[in-house]
Design a protein around this motif. Structure first.
Motif, PDB file in Angstrom:
ATOM      1  N   TYR A  18       0.843  -1.196   0.000  1.00  0.00           N
ATOM      2  CA  TYR A  18       0.000   0.000   0.000  1.00  0.00           C
ATOM      3  C   TYR A  18       0.882   1.250   0.000  1.00  0.00           C
ATOM      4  O   TYR A  18       0.690   2.161  -0.806  1.00  0.00           O
ATOM      5  N   ALA A  19       1.853   1.285   0.894  1.00  0.00           N
ATOM      6  CA  ALA A  19       2.724   2.461   1.017  1.00  0.00           C
ATOM      7  C   ALA A  19       3.532   2.706  -0.253  1.00  0.00           C
ATOM      8  O   ALA A  19       3.823   3.855  -0.603  1.00  0.00           O
ATOM      9  N   SER A  20       3.888   1.643  -0.952  1.00  0.00           N
ATOM     10  CA  SER A  20       4.681   1.758  -2.176  1.00  0.00           C
ATOM     11  C   SER A  20       3.818   1.962  -3.410  1.00  0.00           C
ATOM     12  O   SER A  20       4.338   1.975  -4.524  1.00  0.00           O
ATOM     13  N   HIS A  21       2.525   2.068  -3.223  1.00  0.00           N
ATOM     14  CA  HIS A  21       1.566   2.267  -4.330  1.00  0.00           C
ATOM     15  C   HIS A  21       1.667   1.139  -5.358  1.00  0.00           C
ATOM     16  O   HIS A  21       1.599   1.382  -6.565  1.00  0.00           O
ATOM     17  N   LEU A  22       1.835  -0.079  -4.877  1.00  0.00           N
ATOM     18  CA  LEU A  22       1.926  -1.235  -5.770  1.00  0.00           C
ATOM     19  C   LEU A  22       0.549  -1.786  -6.127  1.00  0.00           C
ATOM     20  O   LEU A  22       0.441  -2.667  -6.976  1.00  0.00           O
ATOM     21  N   LEU A  23      -0.477  -1.291  -5.482  1.00  0.00           N
ATOM     22  CA  LEU A  23      -1.847  -1.740  -5.757  1.00  0.00           C
ATOM     23  C   LEU A  23      -2.502  -0.731  -6.698  1.00  0.00           C
ATOM     24  O   LEU A  23      -2.480   0.471  -6.443  1.00  0.00           O
ATOM     25  N   ASP A  24      -3.093  -1.238  -7.744  1.00  0.00           N
ATOM     26  CA  ASP A  24      -3.675  -0.346  -8.754  1.00  0.00           C
ATOM     27  C   ASP A  24      -4.804   0.526  -8.218  1.00  0.00           C
ATOM     28  O   ASP A  24      -4.837   1.719  -8.436  1.00  0.00           O
ATOM     29  N   SER A  25      -5.737  -0.091  -7.536  1.00  0.00           N
ATOM     30  CA  SER A  25      -6.925   0.667  -7.136  1.00  0.00           C
ATOM     31  C   SER A  25      -7.198   0.524  -5.643  1.00  0.00           C
ATOM     32  O   SER A  25      -8.303   0.189  -5.238  1.00  0.00           O
ATOM     33  N   ALA A  26      -6.205   0.788  -4.848  1.00  0.00           N
ATOM     34  CA  ALA A  26      -6.372   0.674  -3.401  1.00  0.00           C
ATOM     35  C   ALA A  26      -7.169   1.868  -2.881  1.00  0.00           C
ATOM     36  O   ALA A  26      -7.015   2.985  -3.352  1.00  0.00           O
ATOM     37  N   ASN A  90     -12.642  -8.443   4.273  1.00  0.00           N
ATOM     38  CA  ASN A  90     -12.491  -9.064   2.955  1.00  0.00           C
ATOM     39  C   ASN A  90     -11.595  -8.217   2.058  1.00  0.00           C
ATOM     40  O   ASN A  90     -10.840  -8.745   1.241  1.00  0.00           O
ATOM     41  N   TYR A  91     -11.699  -6.902   2.188  1.00  0.00           N
ATOM     42  CA  TYR A  91     -10.835  -6.002   1.424  1.00  0.00           C
ATOM     43  C   TYR A  91      -9.377  -6.155   1.871  1.00  0.00           C
ATOM     44  O   TYR A  91      -8.458  -6.136   1.044  1.00  0.00           O
ATOM     45  N   ALA A  92      -9.175  -6.331   3.156  1.00  0.00           N
ATOM     46  CA  ALA A  92      -7.808  -6.420   3.692  1.00  0.00           C
ATOM     47  C   ALA A  92      -7.129  -7.736   3.319  1.00  0.00           C
ATOM     48  O   ALA A  92      -5.905  -7.771   3.165  1.00  0.00           O
ATOM     49  N   ARG A  93      -7.888  -8.815   3.171  1.00  0.00           N
ATOM     50  CA  ARG A  93      -7.278 -10.140   2.923  1.00  0.00           C
ATOM     51  C   ARG A  93      -6.393 -10.184   1.688  1.00  0.00           C
ATOM     52  O   ARG A  93      -5.245 -10.636   1.774  1.00  0.00           O
ATOM     53  N   PRO A  94      -6.875  -9.762   0.512  1.00  0.00           N
ATOM     54  CA  PRO A  94      -5.971  -9.835  -0.651  1.00  0.00           C
ATOM     55  C   PRO A  94      -4.778  -8.888  -0.527  1.00  0.00           C
ATOM     56  O   PRO A  94      -3.706  -9.166  -1.060  1.00  0.00           O
ATOM     57  N   ILE A  95      -4.953  -7.801   0.197  1.00  0.00           N
ATOM     58  CA  ILE A  95      -3.823  -6.892   0.403  1.00  0.00           C
ATOM     59  C   ILE A  95      -2.797  -7.555   1.313  1.00  0.00           C
ATOM     60  O   ILE A  95      -1.587  -7.473   1.073  1.00  0.00           O
ATOM     61  N   GLN A  96      -3.278  -8.279   2.327  1.00  0.00           N
ATOM     62  CA  GLN A  96      -2.351  -9.023   3.190  1.00  0.00           C
ATOM     63  C   GLN A  96      -1.660 -10.118   2.399  1.00  0.00           C
ATOM     64  O   GLN A  96      -0.465 -10.374   2.597  1.00  0.00           O
TER      65      GLN A  96
END
Length: 166
Positions: A18-26, A90-96
């Motif tokens: 998240y901090a590195s902006h590696l997620l497209d649509s966080a 559920n939103y947090a799971r794929p990010i984890q």
């Protein structure tokens, strides 16, 4: 329940992906904090209304019917809030999962930086095979020399026997 929402939000916001902006649509922090705030407000209101409902005496069927509808409203509100918390989890799971994969990749890169040391180690084992061949030859020579020495010592021992005089 609020703690579950906070843990899910913390898992997202503290992740390196998240901090590195590696997620497209966080979802951004303001969106997550808004959900956290609304959940907290809902839980506070549910708690307040539940306490208020408990304080009403139940003298008859009409009051009981009114209070039943209040209980149903509280149940609906609580279920909706729990569903919202589950949606955050559920939103947090794929990010984890992405965080774990990213951490694994970083560790693999760090470990791969050591590959040359292990390749050097394996390359040196070729020298060990040469040394083993050399030591096997030396062992054979030592065995032959030891055998010859033992034979000579046996003969010398027999020569050094005291003379038996009559």
């Amino acid at each position: 329940m609020a703690r579950r929402a906070q843990q899910a939000i913390r898992a997202v916001l503290s992740s390196q992906v998240y901090a590195s902006h590696l997620l497209d649509s966080a979802a951004g922090e303001p969106v997550l904090r808004r959900h956290e705030w609304e959940i907290a407000v809902n839980l506070r209101e549910i708690t307040r209304l539940r306490a208020q409902t408990r304080s009403v005496p139940v003298p008859g069927p009409q009051t009981e019917a009114v209070l039943a509808s209040h209980h149903r409203a509280l149940e609906l509100a609580e279920n909706a809030t729990v569903s919202r918390i589950c949606a955050l989890e559920n939103y947090a799971r794929p990010i984890q999962a992405a965080e774990a994969a990213h951490r694994d990749w970083q560790n693999a890169v760090r470990a791969a930086d050591l590959n040359h040391q292990y390749l050097d180690l394996v390359a040196r084992t070729a020298a060990d095979q040469h040394a083993i061949t050399e030591l096997t030859g030396l062992t054979s020579q030592a065995t032959t020399a030891a055998s010859a020495l033992q034979h000579s010592l046996r003969q010398a021992t027999m020569a050094a026997q005291p003379v038996a005089l009559p």
